[in-house]
Design an enzyme around this catalytic site. Structure first.
Site, PDB file in Angstrom:
ATOM      1  N   ASP A  67     -35.741 -33.811   3.337  1.00  0.00           N
ATOM      2  CA  ASP A  67     -36.916 -33.567   2.918  1.00  0.00           C
ATOM      3  C   ASP A  67     -38.283 -34.409   4.005  1.00  0.00           C
ATOM      4  OD1 ASP A  67     -37.224 -36.260   2.264  1.00  0.00           O
ATOM      5  OD2 ASP A  67     -37.644 -36.176   0.173  1.00  0.00           O
ATOM      6  N   HIS A 138     -37.116 -37.778 -10.089  1.00  0.00           N
ATOM      7  CA  HIS A 138     -37.207 -37.198  -8.621  1.00  0.00           C
ATOM      8  C   HIS A 138     -36.270 -37.553  -7.566  1.00  0.00           C
ATOM      9  CE1 HIS A 138     -40.581 -39.441  -6.012  1.00  0.00           C
ATOM     10  NE2 HIS A 138     -39.365 -38.906  -5.247  1.00  0.00           N
ATOM     11  N   GLU A 143     -40.186 -33.070  -7.987  1.00  0.00           N
ATOM     12  CA  GLU A 143     -41.123 -33.611  -9.249  1.00  0.00           C
ATOM     13  C   GLU A 143     -40.946 -33.402 -10.404  1.00  0.00           C
ATOM     14  OE1 GLU A 143     -42.300 -36.416  -7.887  1.00  0.00           O
ATOM     15  OE2 GLU A 143     -43.464 -36.785  -6.213  1.00  0.00           O
TER      16      GLU A 143
END
Ligand code: GLP
Length: 248
Positions: A67, A138, A143
């Protein structure tokens, strides 16, 4: 799901580094899925040590990061680009072209997400994925209320995550509100997964990941369905687990 309770953070980091080293030894052109955050920093340090002292060779390794914050400059020291360069890539011999991290500044974010998935496909998938876990369960930046079917996509960070990650920023207001993250589908497609957690702040997340049913409220709970997951935790993070149920 295999659960390994290490004595401490150092032991779990060394075990993880050894698993990655063995993956690279057996398949020098391995595709690694990498994570950021405070949890994997010692794993990277141990891999650097193995590179320097034991000649662990990364020349053919390919990496994909989980990410990146949206809109952040890669030179910003809170970007995951910066983290990876400074904690790992600057010290090992992974060719620059083999390193993939989502571009949080891409003009066309949807295209960036699609291209990221295509690049993973082109390299025939991730051989081994490292994951940390957020205090709210998460993984990556997927999330609670997660859509399990999503591939790489943009996500809105929730308050809990913004608060937890504020420790890296000067001010909580500086924490970006959005990110690009591999989706659960991307993560679940990895051939092997290692999830790491240490310390008491992770005790509830680990408990719910293992003991709750598969629920979008605990994104990591989906890992119960993956055929090859090892959860490496220290004693503190394992505190709420029923010791008799730990299968190693
Ligand atoms: C961030 C990252 C996750 C990471 C989590 C835990 O939100 N997106 O990939 O696992 O935080 O971070 P830490 O290891 O610092 O507790």
């Amino acid at each position: 799901m295999k659960i390994v309770v290490a004595d401490d953070y150092k032991e779990l980091s060394i075990l993880t580094a050894k698993t990655l080293a063995s993956q690279i030894f057996l398949k020098p052109d391995s595709v690694l899925g990498l994570a950021t955050g405070s949890t994997p920093t010692l794993v990277y340090r141990e891999l650097i040590r193995m590179h320097e002292q034991d000649k662990l060779d990364f020349a053919h390794v390919v990496t994909f990061n989980l990410d990146e914050y949206l809109g952040i400059d890669p030179k910003n020291e809170n970007s995951y680009h910066y983290y990876m360069q400074h904690n790992f890539f600057n010290e090992v011999n992974i060719p620059k072209d083999n390193i993939y991290i989502p571009d949080g500044q891409a003009e066309d974010i949807d295209k960036e997400c699609k291209d990221y998935e295509m690049s993973i496909c082109k390299h025939r998938g991730i051989d081994i994925q490292i994951l940390g876990i957020g205090q709210n369960g998460h993984i990556g930046f997927n999330e609670p209320d997660v859509e399990f079917e999503a591939a790489t996509h943009t996500v809105k960070l929730n308050e809990n995550t913004i608060k937890a990650n504020a420790r890296f920023f000067k001010d909580q207001n500086e924490v970006p509100k959005f990110a690009i993250s591999m989706g659960i589908k991307t993560i679940m497609n990895a051939k092997k997964i290692l999830l790491l957690a240490n310390g008491e702040t992770k005790v509830d997340a680990i408990y719910h990941m293992i003991n709750d049913g598969i629920t979008s409220q605990v994104p990591a709970s989906i890992l119960q369905l993956h055929p090859d997951v090892t959860v490496l935790i220290d004693e503190a993070a394992a505190e709420r687990l029923d010791k008799h149920k730990i299968i190693v």
